[in-house]
Scaffold this motif. Structure first.
Motif, PDB file in Angstrom:
ATOM      1  N   LYS A  45       0.734  -1.194   0.062  1.00 34.57           N
ATOM      2  CA  LYS A  45      -0.058  -0.267   0.111  1.00 34.57           C
ATOM      3  C   LYS A  45       0.904   1.179  -0.021  1.00 34.57           C
ATOM      4  N   GLU A  46       0.254   2.172  -0.243  1.00 39.40           N
ATOM      5  CA  GLU A  46       1.110   3.412  -0.475  1.00 39.40           C
ATOM      6  C   GLU A  46       1.731   3.692   1.188  1.00 39.40           C
ATOM      7  N   LYS A  47       3.153   4.253   1.016  1.00 35.59           N
ATOM      8  CA  LYS A  47       3.963   4.361   2.123  1.00 35.59           C
ATOM      9  C   LYS A  47       4.631   3.043   2.691  1.00 35.59           C
ATOM     10  N   SER A  48       4.397   1.952   1.891  1.00 36.68           N
ATOM     11  CA  SER A  48       5.252   0.997   2.237  1.00 36.68           C
ATOM     12  C   SER A  48       6.667   0.814   1.700  1.00 36.68           C
ATOM     13  N   TYR A  49       7.514   0.259   2.359  1.00 36.79           N
ATOM     14  CA  TYR A  49       9.043   0.144   1.864  1.00 36.79           C
ATOM     15  C   TYR A  49       9.221  -1.323   1.389  1.00 36.79           C
ATOM     16  N   PHE A  50      10.031  -1.247   0.522  1.00 35.93           N
ATOM     17  CA  PHE A  50      10.216  -2.497  -0.104  1.00 35.93           C
ATOM     18  C   PHE A  50      11.772  -2.744  -0.004  1.00 35.93           C
ATOM     19  N   GLU A  51      12.358  -4.021  -0.214  1.00 36.15           N
ATOM     20  CA  GLU A  51      13.809  -4.178  -0.657  1.00 36.15           C
ATOM     21  C   GLU A  51      13.563  -4.479  -2.301  1.00 36.15           C
ATOM     22  N   ILE A  52      14.366  -3.627  -3.111  1.00 38.33           N
ATOM     23  CA  ILE A  52      14.113  -3.667  -4.422  1.00 38.33           C
ATOM     24  C   ILE A  52      15.614  -4.113  -5.041  1.00 38.33           C
ATOM     25  N   THR A  53      15.471  -5.158  -5.983  1.00 35.85           N
ATOM     26  CA  THR A  53      16.690  -5.615  -6.944  1.00 35.85           C
ATOM     27  C   THR A  53      16.452  -4.901  -8.043  1.00 35.85           C
ATOM     28  N   GLU A  55      18.332  -4.388 -11.955  1.00 36.83           N
ATOM     29  CA  GLU A  55      19.433  -4.698 -12.786  1.00 36.83           C
ATOM     30  C   GLU A  55      19.131  -4.001 -13.886  1.00 36.83           C
ATOM     31  N   ASN A  56      20.145  -3.575 -14.759  1.00 36.60           N
ATOM     32  CA  ASN A  56      20.133  -2.557 -15.853  1.00 36.60           C
ATOM     33  C   ASN A  56      19.016  -1.548 -15.867  1.00 36.60           C
ATOM     34  N   ASN A  57      19.025  -0.932 -14.692  1.00 36.08           N
ATOM     35  CA  ASN A  57      17.912   0.380 -14.495  1.00 36.08           C
ATOM     36  C   ASN A  57      16.488  -0.326 -14.386  1.00 36.08           C
ATOM     37  N   LYS A  58      16.113  -1.353 -14.076  1.00 39.15           N
ATOM     38  CA  LYS A  58      14.821  -1.757 -14.158  1.00 39.15           C
ATOM     39  C   LYS A  58      14.644  -2.723 -12.489  1.00 39.15           C
ATOM     40  N   ILE A  59      13.654  -2.660 -12.148  1.00 39.83           N
ATOM     41  CA  ILE A  59      13.288  -3.436 -11.021  1.00 39.83           C
ATOM     42  C   ILE A  59      12.867  -4.708 -11.476  1.00 39.83           C
ATOM     43  N   THR A  60      13.705  -5.804 -10.862  1.00 36.34           N
ATOM     44  CA  THR A  60      13.484  -7.149 -11.166  1.00 36.34           C
ATOM     45  C   THR A  60      12.810  -8.032 -10.032  1.00 36.34           C
ATOM     46  N   LEU A  61      13.098  -7.522  -8.728  1.00 38.90           N
ATOM     47  CA  LEU A  61      12.598  -8.081  -7.857  1.00 38.90           C
ATOM     48  C   LEU A  61      12.007  -7.231  -6.648  1.00 38.90           C
ATOM     49  N   MET A  62      11.019  -7.460  -5.999  1.00 38.51           N
ATOM     50  CA  MET A  62      10.399  -6.523  -4.728  1.00 38.51           C
ATOM     51  C   MET A  62      10.149  -7.437  -3.954  1.00 38.51           C
ATOM     52  N   LYS A  63      10.609  -7.021  -2.601  1.00 40.35           N
ATOM     53  CA  LYS A  63      10.129  -7.807  -1.416  1.00 40.35           C
ATOM     54  C   LYS A  63       9.620  -6.797  -0.322  1.00 40.35           C
ATOM     55  N   MET A  64       8.483  -7.004   0.209  1.00 39.34           N
ATOM     56  CA  MET A  64       8.059  -6.192   1.491  1.00 39.34           C
ATOM     57  C   MET A  64       9.077  -5.916   2.406  1.00 39.34           C
ATOM     58  N   ASP A  65       9.398  -4.665   2.918  1.00 37.65           N
ATOM     59  CA  ASP A  65      10.347  -4.476   3.912  1.00 37.65           C
ATOM     60  C   ASP A  65       9.362  -4.173   5.224  1.00 37.65           C
ATOM     61  N   GLU A  66       8.892  -4.967   5.960  1.00 38.96           N
ATOM     62  CA  GLU A  66       7.729  -4.690   7.207  1.00 38.96           C
ATOM     63  C   GLU A  66       8.518  -3.980   8.094  1.00 38.96           C
ATOM     64  N   GLN A  67       9.757  -4.178   8.603  1.00 38.45           N
ATOM     65  CA  GLN A  67      10.383  -3.487   9.646  1.00 38.45           C
ATOM     66  C   GLN A  67      10.688  -1.998   9.108  1.00 38.45           C
ATOM     67  N   THR A  68      11.176  -1.530   7.991  1.00 38.19           N
ATOM     68  CA  THR A  68      11.484  -0.205   7.767  1.00 38.19           C
ATOM     69  C   THR A  68      10.292   0.403   7.440  1.00 38.19           C
ATOM     70  N   THR A  69       9.019  -0.201   7.280  1.00 40.45           N
ATOM     71  CA  THR A  69       7.733   0.266   6.929  1.00 40.45           C
ATOM     72  C   THR A  69       7.156   0.789   8.249  1.00 40.45           C
ATOM     73  N   THR A  71       8.863   1.190  11.129  1.00 44.15           N
ATOM     74  CA  THR A  71       9.884   2.199  11.632  1.00 44.15           C
ATOM     75  C   THR A  71       9.631   3.466  11.233  1.00 44.15           C
ATOM     76  N   LYS A  72       9.541   3.661  10.067  1.00 45.19           N
ATOM     77  CA  LYS A  72       9.397   5.181   9.398  1.00 45.19           C
ATOM     78  C   LYS A  72       7.777   5.421   9.652  1.00 45.19           C
ATOM     79  N   GLN A  73       6.783   4.336   9.922  1.00 51.00           N
ATOM     80  CA  GLN A  73       5.532   5.095  10.216  1.00 51.00           C
ATOM     81  C   GLN A  73       5.404   5.703  11.639  1.00 51.00           C
ATOM     82  N   GLY A  74       6.127   4.829  12.579  1.00 53.57           N
ATOM     83  CA  GLY A  74       6.347   5.397  14.113  1.00 53.57           C
ATOM     84  C   GLY A  74       6.920   6.611  13.927  1.00 53.57           C
ATOM     85  N   GLU A  75       8.268   6.816  13.084  1.00 52.98           N
ATOM     86  CA  GLU A  75       8.603   8.318  13.254  1.00 52.98           C
ATOM     87  C   GLU A  75       7.815   9.189  12.757  1.00 52.98           C
TER      88      GLU A  75
END
Length: 95
Positions: A45-53, A55-69, A71-75
């Motif tokens: 959802k909007e404001k979610s953080y991901f770990e993105i891979t 390659e050649n200036n394109k996103i090839t993989l996205m994984k949710m990063d719940e911890q960063t999401t 932490t940032k929402q808490g801030e």
């Protein structure tokens, strides 16, 4: 042949446009990526953080990063609480 550059960095779901495209911001490299909504990880959802891979200036993989999401929402929540308390004026009486 050129070597492929692969980077794994944080990405942020800034917004969804026309219910079709997700705008992912990668602050570390100061780049914006636009991907079809169907390619977002489940639960995104909007404001979610991901770990993105990237390659050649394109996103090839996205994984949710719940911890960063979380932490940032808490801030953000803490900052909003501080701003709201300041806007009500001082809680102390002047003498």
């Amino acid at each position: 042949m050129l070597a492929q550059e692969v980077r794994i960095i944080k990405g942020y779901l800034d917004r969804i446009e026309d219910n079709q495209f997700a705008v992912i911001l990668a602050e570390e490299i100061k780049k914006e990526f636009i991907v079809p909504v169907e390619e977002l990880p489940e639960g995104s959802k909007e404001k979610s953080y991901f770990e993105i891979t990237i390659e050649n200036n394109k996103i090839t993989l996205m994984k949710m990063d719940e911890q960063t999401t979380q932490t940032k929402q808490g801030e953000v929540d803490d900052l909003m609480t501080k701003l709201r308390s300041k806007s009500n004026g001082s809680k102390f009486k002047k003498s």
